[in-house]
Motif scaffolding. Structure first.
Motif, PDB file in Angstrom:
ATOM      1  N   ARG A  58      24.000   8.975   5.422  1.00  0.00           N
ATOM      2  CA  ARG A  58      24.446   8.072   4.046  1.00  0.00           C
ATOM      3  C   ARG A  58      23.448   7.445   3.422  1.00  0.00           C
ATOM      4  NH1 ARG A  58      29.533   5.899   4.234  1.00  0.00           N
ATOM      5  NH2 ARG A  58      29.018   4.104   3.399  1.00  0.00           N
ATOM      6  N   PHE A  59      23.686   7.469   2.007  1.00  0.00           N
ATOM      7  CA  PHE A  59      22.537   6.790   1.339  1.00  0.00           C
ATOM      8  C   PHE A  59      22.093   5.386   1.596  1.00  0.00           C
ATOM      9  CE2 PHE A  59      22.960   3.641  -2.180  1.00  0.00           C
ATOM     10  CZ  PHE A  59      21.619   3.470  -2.657  1.00  0.00           C
ATOM     11  N   ASP A  60      23.308   4.524   2.062  1.00  0.00           N
ATOM     12  CA  ASP A  60      23.240   3.207   2.203  1.00  0.00           C
ATOM     13  C   ASP A  60      22.187   2.848   3.618  1.00  0.00           C
ATOM     14  OD1 ASP A  60      25.148   3.647   4.018  1.00  0.00           O
ATOM     15  OD2 ASP A  60      26.563   2.369   2.834  1.00  0.00           O
ATOM     16  N   GLN A  61      22.271   3.857   4.383  1.00  0.00           N
ATOM     17  CA  GLN A  61      21.275   3.888   5.648  1.00  0.00           C
ATOM     18  C   GLN A  61      19.831   3.432   5.335  1.00  0.00           C
ATOM     19  OE1 GLN A  61      22.393   7.328   7.539  1.00  0.00           O
ATOM     20  NE2 GLN A  61      23.867   5.974   9.286  1.00  0.00           N
ATOM     21  N   LEU A  62      19.419   3.987   4.313  1.00  0.00           N
ATOM     22  CA  LEU A  62      18.140   3.616   3.882  1.00  0.00           C
ATOM     23  C   LEU A  62      17.728   2.330   3.714  1.00  0.00           C
ATOM     24  CD1 LEU A  62      17.922   6.985   1.464  1.00  0.00           C
ATOM     25  CD2 LEU A  62      16.839   6.708   3.444  1.00  0.00           C
ATOM     26  N   LEU A  63      18.795   1.571   3.081  1.00  0.00           N
ATOM     27  CA  LEU A  63      18.629   0.163   2.546  1.00  0.00           C
ATOM     28  C   LEU A  63      18.238  -0.610   3.794  1.00  0.00           C
ATOM     29  CD1 LEU A  63      21.363  -0.002  -0.154  1.00  0.00           C
ATOM     30  CD2 LEU A  63      18.938   0.644  -0.529  1.00  0.00           C
ATOM     31  N   GLN A  64      19.045  -0.423   4.813  1.00  0.00           N
ATOM     32  CA  GLN A  64      18.867  -1.117   6.119  1.00  0.00           C
ATOM     33  C   GLN A  64      17.659  -1.121   6.639  1.00  0.00           C
ATOM     34  OE1 GLN A  64      21.832   0.515   8.765  1.00  0.00           O
ATOM     35  NE2 GLN A  64      22.555  -1.489   9.332  1.00  0.00           N
ATOM     36  N   LEU A  65      16.769  -0.140   6.456  1.00  0.00           N
ATOM     37  CA  LEU A  65      15.583   0.096   7.221  1.00  0.00           C
ATOM     38  C   LEU A  65      14.509  -0.492   6.139  1.00  0.00           C
ATOM     39  CD1 LEU A  65      15.673   3.722   8.857  1.00  0.00           C
ATOM     40  CD2 LEU A  65      15.633   1.405   9.748  1.00  0.00           C
ATOM     41  N   ALA A  66      14.506  -0.279   4.856  1.00  0.00           N
ATOM     42  CA  ALA A  66      13.433  -0.504   4.066  1.00  0.00           C
ATOM     43  C   ALA A  66      13.630  -1.757   3.061  1.00  0.00           C
ATOM     44  CB  ALA A  66      13.562   0.436   2.952  1.00  0.00           C
ATOM     45  N   VAL A  67      14.891  -2.498   2.885  1.00  0.00           N
ATOM     46  CA  VAL A  67      14.924  -3.623   1.962  1.00  0.00           C
ATOM     47  C   VAL A  67      14.918  -5.058   2.924  1.00  0.00           C
ATOM     48  CG1 VAL A  67      16.235  -4.405   0.320  1.00  0.00           C
ATOM     49  CG2 VAL A  67      15.906  -2.195   0.588  1.00  0.00           C
ATOM     50  N   PRO A  68      14.234  -5.917   2.867  1.00  0.00           N
ATOM     51  CA  PRO A  68      14.262  -7.203   3.425  1.00  0.00           C
ATOM     52  C   PRO A  68      15.593  -7.929   3.139  1.00  0.00           C
ATOM     53  CG  PRO A  68      12.088  -7.031   2.705  1.00  0.00           C
ATOM     54  CD  PRO A  68      12.982  -5.792   1.880  1.00  0.00           C
ATOM     55  N   GLY A  69      16.308  -8.335   4.037  1.00  0.00           N
ATOM     56  CA  GLY A  69      17.592  -9.023   3.795  1.00  0.00           C
ATOM     57  C   GLY A  69      18.684  -8.245   3.326  1.00  0.00           C
ATOM     58  N   ALA A  70      18.803  -7.125   3.589  1.00  0.00           N
ATOM     59  CA  ALA A  70      20.010  -6.066   3.205  1.00  0.00           C
ATOM     60  C   ALA A  70      20.776  -6.071   4.423  1.00  0.00           C
ATOM     61  CB  ALA A  70      19.099  -4.684   2.786  1.00  0.00           C
ATOM     62  N   THR A  89      19.345 -19.532   0.457  1.00  0.00           N
ATOM     63  CA  THR A  89      17.910 -19.667   0.460  1.00  0.00           C
ATOM     64  C   THR A  89      17.314 -18.814   1.636  1.00  0.00           C
ATOM     65  OG1 THR A  89      18.119 -21.330   2.051  1.00  0.00           O
ATOM     66  CG2 THR A  89      18.038 -21.998  -0.282  1.00  0.00           C
ATOM     67  N   GLY A  90      16.517 -18.424   1.557  1.00  0.00           N
ATOM     68  CA  GLY A  90      15.735 -17.419   2.798  1.00  0.00           C
ATOM     69  C   GLY A  90      14.340 -17.090   2.469  1.00  0.00           C
ATOM     70  N   TRP A  91      13.883 -16.648   3.548  1.00  0.00           N
ATOM     71  CA  TRP A  91      12.442 -15.820   3.528  1.00  0.00           C
ATOM     72  C   TRP A  91      12.329 -14.483   3.789  1.00  0.00           C
ATOM     73  CZ3 TRP A  91       7.921 -18.725   2.585  1.00  0.00           C
ATOM     74  CH2 TRP A  91       8.031 -20.031   2.659  1.00  0.00           C
ATOM     75  N   GLU A  92      11.639 -13.656   2.828  1.00  0.00           N
ATOM     76  CA  GLU A  92      11.649 -12.342   3.135  1.00  0.00           C
ATOM     77  C   GLU A  92      10.095 -11.678   3.371  1.00  0.00           C
ATOM     78  OE1 GLU A  92      15.044 -11.353  -0.373  1.00  0.00           O
ATOM     79  OE2 GLU A  92      12.928 -11.476  -0.901  1.00  0.00           O
ATOM     80  N   PHE A  93      10.022 -11.150   4.338  1.00  0.00           N
ATOM     81  CA  PHE A  93       8.492 -10.620   4.660  1.00  0.00           C
ATOM     82  C   PHE A  93       8.472  -9.120   4.615  1.00  0.00           C
ATOM     83  CE2 PHE A  93       9.519 -14.635   6.760  1.00  0.00           C
ATOM     84  CZ  PHE A  93       8.211 -15.232   6.516  1.00  0.00           C
ATOM     85  N   GLU A  94       7.543  -8.434   4.011  1.00  0.00           N
ATOM     86  CA  GLU A  94       7.262  -6.987   4.227  1.00  0.00           C
ATOM     87  C   GLU A  94       5.771  -6.779   4.450  1.00  0.00           C
ATOM     88  OE1 GLU A  94       9.417  -4.501   0.953  1.00  0.00           O
ATOM     89  OE2 GLU A  94       9.158  -6.471  -0.043  1.00  0.00           O
ATOM     90  N   GLY A  95       5.779  -5.615   5.148  1.00  0.00           N
ATOM     91  CA  GLY A  95       4.344  -5.219   5.521  1.00  0.00           C
ATOM     92  C   GLY A  95       4.223  -3.702   5.621  1.00  0.00           C
TER      93      GLY A  95
END
Length: 902
Positions: A265-277, A741-747
């Motif tokens: 499914r398309f939305d499975q990609l968002l789970q892995l890549a987008v912080p807070g999704a 409110t929140g924090w998002e981290f990507e690396g």
């Protein structure tokens, strides 16, 4: 250059630089020392750049007989700059000796380039290039030269169609054709820096010297970006813009990512890549096309914060109902936060998802064919575990003259992994790009039909009576985008398209849960969004190293929803209604018009300013509400430390969401018993607030991003019912407020054979004011909103184990969240389990965290043939992932397949 070694006193170098600093822009006399120059935008002539702050950087050097090319590389490395030059123009083996504990970059380059006949061209972004000194022309420079070349993919060598090529510091530009070639005419003789940009790639520069009546060639090979600051995107600005200029974070998912992950499914990609999704997969009783995605907390009383979704620039009919073949996607860009609304309009409170489909490749000899087929097994908690899953896809792409194209199709089918479940999805998609001079036309068409029969089994009653429902949903998108650039600094674009979502839910058999349960239910629904949009963009050079962009536009859509319903059918083909029952129908129509302007300024590729304002009218606003606004302001600062680049950013946004159809109007819900009162002052819901962050890029090896956001969703709409009067009354009002409110981290980390990407988010989403909304266990001031995890994370690992073997691992983590323990509650009330309480509120509490692991192996067998193995949900956590824990999801899914490219 003399054959002897160079030993230059620092004092003499300072005097030499002072002499070079006397040069003015129109003076073309050659000197033995290199000149440091940039370009006058209006005349294309050289001007003095010897006082650039970049040249004053201090370096420490200890060169003892080093070849000149090695000396240049050492100087560039010590100064933390990128120095571009052709080794054919440099006397590479000339030995250089230069020892200095502290020397300026300008002095060092002057020393080693003395008598070489080379100048140093300083680009507006701080890069440098070496170029031969132009010959002296007593008539002065003449605008009669030409710059030509080809832009290609560095890895494959294939042409990049539609790449933008600009001459730095001038208004001259061009776009590559289907063979990747470009041509820029009427260039005055001189030395220039040419830059090429293409969506999803790092921009690239080259130095070129133009002579009178001659063609100078500058070929540029671009490298695909891995979330670096030089990557070019369009989401957030509507025009191709490097990520370093954006004040808001953006996540990009490429076709290569999709191919390696093999998502169902398309939305499975968002789970892995987008912080807070937060992505809730449809359970056994849902229609398979439901897409339940939230970004940055909750912005509605009913829960969720769905982003606005576009496919090739066309807004989808419904943002929570989407199915698209992952094989047709070229890239996905996700922008989080309310800042998107100032450009993209209402319904973008939770951000924007842009899906770009594949267009085909230009410059190829003959068409390219690709196909894949896979078979898999779906496990579950039911005896039917082990259902067969099939997936097939094929596409042909290529180019015909000035147009390139791609036509593809697919078929997916899943068997009964729970009682009564079936699913099949055929699809067809086509896209084309035509380019002729300043005109570019993109065409898009897609058709997908999702058909399924929802399962009825649950963990409470595995052998429940099937629903006997057949759901069919079509996803259709048709549209065109036209871009026209009459002048190098001025461009126009227009988009027109329609996205349709017709669906039907027909009960084809009597359920007989009781002797009287013999009637059938029929639901027919059609959603459609017809949209048009226009925008124009002008760019200008405002001074030395300062440029500006102004974009203005307008858009309009018409959304319609037609519904037909009956629960009293005796038969469905033909439709026969039982006596005493009726057919009901409804029609909703919403129109929306928005006008916006966006300005951006670039100060020496270091400081970027952005501002946007939008006003909007919607037919569902209250009658006293007129043209509410959405705004965005942003500031970005970029600084380079050697090989590392730091980006500081902050932005503020105001976004709106219109009321749903009918909430502002009066109506008799139940004549004489229940009425809805009008709400002439009903305002759109809003989400406002800032975010700020730091992006750090460590050369080409790694990156780290940190973002903090502080947003308030206010004027949230809910219905208030009064049972103290008769007839009873209800009215929709702006009543509640939620703080997000929140924090998002990507690396990212990229090594020779390994790429690692990860994200982690902390989300706090809590009501601050509920007004007259009745509080219950799941909705209380100061308590985390229901179904919103405090923590989420995603990790993707790509590794080439052998020369032809690739491994991809995807790990999605969803931390604890608050929800009802429906399984225990129904077991209690149904008498099948312990019963400590019959009060539903006592079953509200924390649900356990869930970790989902996916693994995929790709094996290249021959040049054209590859095999793959994909295992989704390796640890079989599907039972625990649903919002309703008594309704399971499919568990582990294993698929093996082959892929052919010719």
């Amino acid at each position: 250059m003399h054959p002897c070694r160079i030993v230059v006193p620092v004092v003499w170098l300072a005097l030499l630089l002072g002499t070079a600093g006397q040069m003015r822009g129109q003076e073309q006399l050659a000197t033995r020392a290199p000149r440091f120059v940039s370009v006058i935008p209006s005349t294309h002539r050289l001007v003095d750049a010897s006082q650039s702050a970049l040249l004053k950087r201090q370096v420490s050097l200890d060169l003892d007989g080093a070849p000149l090319t090695a000396a240049l590389d050492e100087i560039a490395n010590r100064a933390g700059i990128r120095l571009i030059y052709s080794r054919d123009q440099v006397p590479a083996q000339t030995p250089v000796t230069l020892k200095a504990a502290s020397i300026t970059l300008g002095a060092a380059l002057t020393a080693v380039l003395y008598d070489t006949g080379l100048d140093v061209v300083v680009s507006s972004d701080g890069q440098m290039a070496l170029a031969k000194k132009p010959p002296v022309d007593p008539r002065g420079p003449q605008a009669s030269g030409r710059i030509v070349g080809r832009v290609t993919d560095r890895k494959s060598g294939s042409a990049l169609v539609g790449a933008s090529v600009v001459v730095e510091g001038t208004s001259r530009s061009a776009t590559t054709g289907n063979d990747g070639r470009y041509r820029i005419a009427e260039m005055a003789p001189g030395t220039y820096v040419v830059r090429a940009r293409y969506i999803g790639y790092l921009s690239e520069t080259a130095s070129v010297t133009v002579a009178e009546d001659q063609e100078a060639t500058a070929d540029l090979a671009l490298e695909k970006s891995v979330q670096r600051l030089d990557e070019v995107v369009t989401t957030g600005t509507l025009i191709p813009t490097e990520v370093k200029a954006l004040p808001t974070p953006i996540t990009v998912i490429t076709a290569e990512d999709i191919e390696r992950l093999h998502p169902r499914r398309f939305d499975q990609l968002l789970q892995l890549a987008v912080p807070g999704a937060v992505v809730w997969e449809p359970d056994a009783t849902d229609a398979i096309y439901v897409m339940n995605v939230s970004l940055r907390g909750v912005s509605a009383i009913g829960g969720g914060s769905p982003p606005k979704v576009y496919i090739d620039g066309i807004e989808t009919a419904q943002h929570i109902s989407l199915s698209i073949d992952p094989q047709s996607i070229e890239r996905i860009e996700v922008l989080r936060g309310p800042q998107a609304s100032a450009v993209y309009g209402s319904d973008a409170m939770g951000g924007v998802i842009q899906i770009f489909t594949k267009r085909g490749a230009g410059g190829r000899q003959g068409p390219q064919l690709e196909a894949q087929a896979g078979l898999g097994r779906v496990e579950s908690a039911f005896p039917e575990s082990g259902a067969l899953r099939q997936e097939y896809a094929a596409a042909i792409s290529g180019n015909m003259g000035p147009a390139n194209y791609r036509i593809g199709g697919g078929y997916r089918r899943t068997g009964a992994w729970t009682v009564g479940f079936k699913e099949s999805t055929p699809s067809l998609n086509a896209a084309s790009r035509f380019e002729q001079g300043p005109l570019t036309v993109d065409l898009t068409a897609r058709f997908e039909q999702s058909g399924n029969e929802p399962g009825s089994g649950s963990l409470l009653a595995p052998a429940a009576v099937p629903q006997f429902q057949r759901i069919q949903t079509r996803f259709e998108t048709y549209g065109a985008q036209v871009a026209y650039q009459p002048l190098p600094w001025w461009q126009h674009s227009a988009t027109v398209g329609v996205d349709r979502l017709p669906s039907s839910n027909i009960q084809y058999q009597r359920r007989l849960t009781t002797p009287a349960d013999t009637l059938l239910t029929v639901v027919e629904q059609q959603q459609q969004r017809l949209s048009v949009a226009y925008r124009t963009t002008a760019t200008a050079t405002l001074g030395s190293g300062i440029s500006g962009t102004l974009t203005a536009g307008a858009d309009h859509y018409v959304y319609t929803l037609n519904t037909f319903f009956t629960d009293g059918a005796v038969s469905t083909l033909p439709l026969v209604i039982a006596p005493g029952h009726e057919i009901s129908g409804s029609r909703a129509r919403t129109t929306n018009t928005g006008v916006f302007a966006q300005a951006a300024m670039n100060l020496r590729e270091t400081l970027f300013l952005t501002g946007a304002l939008r006003i909007e009218g919607n037919s569902d606003f209250g009658s006293t509400v007129h043209w509410p606004r959405s705004t965005k302001v942003g500031l970005t600062y970029v600084h380079q430390f050697g090989a590392a680049t730091m980006k500081l950013r902050t932005s503020y946004g105001e976004a709106i969401r219109p009321p749903t159809f009918g909430t502002k109007d009066s109506m008799d819900i139940s004549p004489g018993v229940f009425v809805q009162l009008p709400s002439p002052g009903l305002r759109p819901e809003q989400q406002i607030g800032p975010d700020a962050g730091l992006d750090l890029v460590l050369g080409r090896r790694g990156s780290l991003s940190v973002t903090y956001y502080h947003q308030t969703a206010k004027d949230l709409i809910d219905g208030v019912t009064n049972f103290q009067v008769f007839p009873f009354t209800a009215q929709y009002i702006n009543v509640a407020r939620v703080k997000n409110t929140g924090w998002e981290f990507e690396g990212t980390l990229e090594l020779d054979r390994l790429t690692l990407r990860g994200n982690f988010a902390v989300t706090h989403s809590r009501p601050e004011d509920l007004g007259n909304v009745p509080a219950d266990a799941s909705l209380r001031v100061g308590q985390q909103m229901q179904n919103m995890p405090w923590h989420t994370a995603g990790l993707t690992l790509n590794a080439w184990l052998l020369r032809r073997t690739g491994l991809t691992a995807g790990l999605a983590y969803q931390g604890k969240w608050l929800a009802y323990d429906w399984l225990s509650y129904y077991a209690c009330t149904g008498g099948t389990g312990p019963c400590p309480s019959v009060n539903l509120a006592d079953y509200y509490g924390e649900r356990p965290a869930v970790v989902k692991l996916n693994l995929a192996v790709d094996q290249q067998l021959t040049r054209m043939l590859a095999a793959y193995l994909n295992v989704e949900d390796v640890t079989n956590q599907g039972i625990k992932r649903g919002r309703f824990n008594y309704l399971p999801l499919p568990g582990r899914v294993g698929t093996i397949g082959v892929r052919v490219r010719y």
